[in-house]
Design a protein around this motif. Structure first.
Motif, PDB file in Angstrom:
ATOM      1  N   VAL A 159      15.087  14.791  -2.280  1.00 56.18           N
ATOM      2  CA  VAL A 159      16.152  14.574  -1.290  1.00 56.18           C
ATOM      3  C   VAL A 159      16.496  15.891  -0.585  1.00 56.18           C
ATOM      4  N   ASN A 160      16.563  16.975  -1.347  1.00 58.65           N
ATOM      5  CA  ASN A 160      16.862  18.269  -0.743  1.00 58.65           C
ATOM      6  C   ASN A 160      15.795  18.684   0.263  1.00 58.65           C
ATOM      7  N   MET A 161      14.540  18.524  -0.110  1.00 60.65           N
ATOM      8  CA  MET A 161      13.462  18.878   0.807  1.00 60.65           C
ATOM      9  C   MET A 161      13.474  17.985   2.044  1.00 60.65           C
ATOM     10  N   MET A 162      13.694  16.696   1.856  1.00 56.86           N
ATOM     11  CA  MET A 162      13.745  15.794   3.006  1.00 56.86           C
ATOM     12  C   MET A 162      14.880  16.169   3.946  1.00 56.86           C
ATOM     13  N   THR A 163      15.984  16.611   3.371  1.00 56.76           N
ATOM     14  CA  THR A 163      17.120  17.011   4.197  1.00 56.76           C
ATOM     15  C   THR A 163      16.740  18.157   5.125  1.00 56.76           C
ATOM     16  N   THR A 164      16.072  19.170   4.591  1.00 59.95           N
ATOM     17  CA  THR A 164      15.679  20.305   5.431  1.00 59.95           C
ATOM     18  C   THR A 164      14.681  19.879   6.506  1.00 59.95           C
ATOM     19  N   GLN A 165      13.806  18.949   6.175  1.00 57.78           N
ATOM     20  CA  GLN A 165      12.796  18.507   7.134  1.00 57.78           C
ATOM     21  C   GLN A 165      13.408  17.645   8.241  1.00 57.78           C
ATOM     22  N   TYR A 166      14.337  16.761   7.867  1.00 56.14           N
ATOM     23  CA  TYR A 166      15.044  15.972   8.883  1.00 56.14           C
ATOM     24  C   TYR A 166      15.843  16.907   9.800  1.00 56.14           C
ATOM     25  N   GLN A 172      19.262  17.872  17.258  1.00 60.62           N
ATOM     26  CA  GLN A 172      20.513  17.414  17.867  1.00 60.62           C
ATOM     27  C   GLN A 172      21.440  16.774  16.843  1.00 60.62           C
ATOM     28  N   PHE A 173      20.944  16.550  15.624  1.00 58.38           N
ATOM     29  CA  PHE A 173      21.716  15.976  14.533  1.00 58.38           C
ATOM     30  C   PHE A 173      22.284  17.100  13.650  1.00 58.38           C
ATOM     31  N   ARG A 174      23.270  16.744  12.828  1.00 64.75           N
ATOM     32  CA  ARG A 174      23.699  17.600  11.726  1.00 64.75           C
ATOM     33  C   ARG A 174      23.290  16.868  10.460  1.00 64.75           C
ATOM     34  N   VAL A 175      22.342  17.436   9.714  1.00 65.54           N
ATOM     35  CA  VAL A 175      21.778  16.785   8.528  1.00 65.54           C
ATOM     36  C   VAL A 175      21.964  17.710   7.329  1.00 65.54           C
ATOM     37  N   ASN A 176      22.717  17.265   6.341  1.00 62.83           N
ATOM     38  CA  ASN A 176      23.013  18.113   5.187  1.00 62.83           C
ATOM     39  C   ASN A 176      22.962  17.323   3.884  1.00 62.83           C
ATOM     40  N   ALA A 177      22.681  18.048   2.805  1.00 64.84           N
ATOM     41  CA  ALA A 177      22.706  17.471   1.461  1.00 64.84           C
ATOM     42  C   ALA A 177      23.945  17.973   0.740  1.00 64.84           C
ATOM     43  N   VAL A 178      24.517  17.118  -0.096  1.00 69.02           N
ATOM     44  CA  VAL A 178      25.707  17.513  -0.848  1.00 69.02           C
ATOM     45  C   VAL A 178      25.519  17.221  -2.335  1.00 69.02           C
ATOM     46  N   ASP A 179      26.085  18.100  -3.144  1.00 65.80           N
ATOM     47  CA  ASP A 179      26.137  17.915  -4.593  1.00 65.80           C
ATOM     48  C   ASP A 179      27.565  17.553  -4.961  1.00 65.80           C
ATOM     49  N   PRO A 180      27.816  16.311  -5.378  1.00 59.70           N
ATOM     50  CA  PRO A 180      29.190  15.919  -5.738  1.00 59.70           C
ATOM     51  C   PRO A 180      29.719  16.676  -6.956  1.00 59.70           C
ATOM     52  N   GLY A 181      28.818  17.176  -7.810  1.00 64.35           N
ATOM     53  CA  GLY A 181      29.241  17.797  -9.052  1.00 64.35           C
ATOM     54  C   GLY A 181      29.329  16.768 -10.171  1.00 64.35           C
ATOM     55  N   TYR A 182      29.673  17.236 -11.344  1.00 63.13           N
ATOM     56  CA  TYR A 182      29.702  16.376 -12.528  1.00 63.13           C
ATOM     57  C   TYR A 182      30.997  15.564 -12.527  1.00 63.13           C
ATOM     58  N   THR A 183      30.914  14.399 -11.919  1.00 63.25           N
ATOM     59  CA  THR A 183      32.081  13.568 -11.646  1.00 63.25           C
ATOM     60  C   THR A 183      32.097  12.339 -12.543  1.00 63.25           C
ATOM     61  N   GLY A 184      33.249  11.995 -13.040  1.00 63.19           N
ATOM     62  CA  GLY A 184      33.377  10.837 -13.923  1.00 63.19           C
ATOM     63  C   GLY A 184      33.285   9.517 -13.179  1.00 63.19           C
ATOM     64  N   THR A 185      32.135   8.848 -13.294  1.00 65.98           N
ATOM     65  CA  THR A 185      31.915   7.537 -12.683  1.00 65.98           C
ATOM     66  C   THR A 185      31.099   6.667 -13.638  1.00 65.98           C
ATOM     67  N   ASP A 186      30.876   5.419 -13.244  1.00 61.76           N
ATOM     68  CA  ASP A 186      30.018   4.534 -14.038  1.00 61.76           C
ATOM     69  C   ASP A 186      28.634   5.134 -14.219  1.00 61.76           C
ATOM     70  N   PHE A 187      28.220   5.954 -13.255  1.00 63.77           N
ATOM     71  CA  PHE A 187      26.871   6.527 -13.264  1.00 63.77           C
ATOM     72  C   PHE A 187      26.610   7.327 -14.540  1.00 63.77           C
ATOM     73  N   ASN A 188      27.651   8.006 -15.046  1.00 68.17           N
ATOM     74  CA  ASN A 188      27.486   8.816 -16.270  1.00 68.17           C
ATOM     75  C   ASN A 188      28.428   8.365 -17.388  1.00 68.17           C
ATOM     76  N   GLY A 216      20.945  21.380   7.773  1.00 72.58           N
ATOM     77  CA  GLY A 216      19.910  21.853   6.871  1.00 72.58           C
ATOM     78  C   GLY A 216      20.447  22.606   5.675  1.00 72.58           C
ATOM     79  N   THR A 217      21.679  22.294   5.251  1.00 74.99           N
ATOM     80  CA  THR A 217      22.287  23.012   4.134  1.00 74.99           C
ATOM     81  C   THR A 217      22.442  22.105   2.910  1.00 74.99           C
ATOM     82  N   PHE A 218      22.732  22.741   1.770  1.00 77.51           N
ATOM     83  CA  PHE A 218      22.991  22.056   0.506  1.00 77.51           C
ATOM     84  C   PHE A 218      24.285  22.647  -0.040  1.00 77.51           C
TER      85      PHE A 218
END
Length: 227
Positions: A159-166, A172-188, A216-218
């Motif tokens: 996902v990070n690599m795809m973000t930089t390539q997009y 003309q777009f703003r395309v960025n990747a984000v790390d939510p961090g270790y967040t308490g959700t159903d996911f974990n 193009g940032t993370f």
């Protein structure tokens, strides 16, 4: 006011991001694979529901037709995959995660590009993870370094690599990747140490950047994340 689509918005980070963006006055489409849960979540928040399965071409195409106009795409839908020891992980286990977390982003982004291209300020936010950072997962001081896995970390590195390539391909777009961090959700199983609000700080911030914002940032809620 921007028109925003969030995939996987019926719970967790996607749901909280939708709540915050609606509160900020934006028009938010809440995408979910399960129509019942998705519609209930959207009705509860006052958002608009669209059914979308990011692993299915026809579902994604139908969602793009329903939404019609779009300024911001938040690629949030993702899965963790099978919970098993790394040596027991099979190619099928990895493929299942990549289908949603990686190919899902390609499928959705491709389908919604014509809508975004009509926006005066198109934005794409890809929800990644510190688990996708080689630097972070190699740092003994970070909890990510204590977790060994194949499918999920590899998917987020992609996902990070795809973000930089997009970002390069769509200047003309703003395309960025984000790390939510270790967040308490159903996911974990709610083991995360951050609140769901804290986990959406970076998502919401990047969703609301203007045409002069970064691309193009993370980043996470505190700033840049090393690749």
């Amino acid at each position: 006011m921007s028109t925003i689509l969030i995939t996987g918005a019926n719970k967790g980070l996607g749901h909280e991001a939708a709540r915050r963006l609606l509160e900020a006055g934006h028009d938010v489409w809440m995408g979910a694979r399960d129509a019942g849960r998705g519609r209930a979540a959207a009705d509860a928040l006052g958002g608009r529901f669209v059914q979308i399965d990011v692993t299915d071409d026809a579902s994604v195409a139908a969602a793009a037709e329903t939404v019609g106009t779009l300024d911001v795409l938040i690629n949030n839908a993702g899965i963790g995959g099978a919970r098993k020891p790394l040596p027991e992980t099979t190619p099928d286990d990895v493929a299942q995660v990549l289908e949603t977390n990686v190919l899902g982003i390609v499928r959705v982004t491709r389908a919604f590009l014509p809508l975004l291209e009509r926006s005066a300020s198109p934005v794409i936010v890809n929800v990644s993870s510190g688990m996708g950072s080689i630097t972070v997962t190699s740092d003994p001081s970070r909890v990510e370094s204590t977790i060994a896995g194949l499918a999920y970390p590899a998917s987020k590195t992609a996902v990070n690599m795809m973000t930089t390539q997009y970002a390069k391909a769509l200047p003309q777009f703003r395309v960025n990747a984000v790390d939510p961090g270790y967040t308490g959700t159903d996911f974990n199983q709610h083991r995360g140490t951050q609140t769901v609000s804290e986990g959406t700080d970076a998502i919401v911030a990047m969703a609301m950047i203007g045409p002069d914002g970064p691309t193009g940032t993370f980043v996470d809620r505190k700033g840049p994340v090393p690749w």
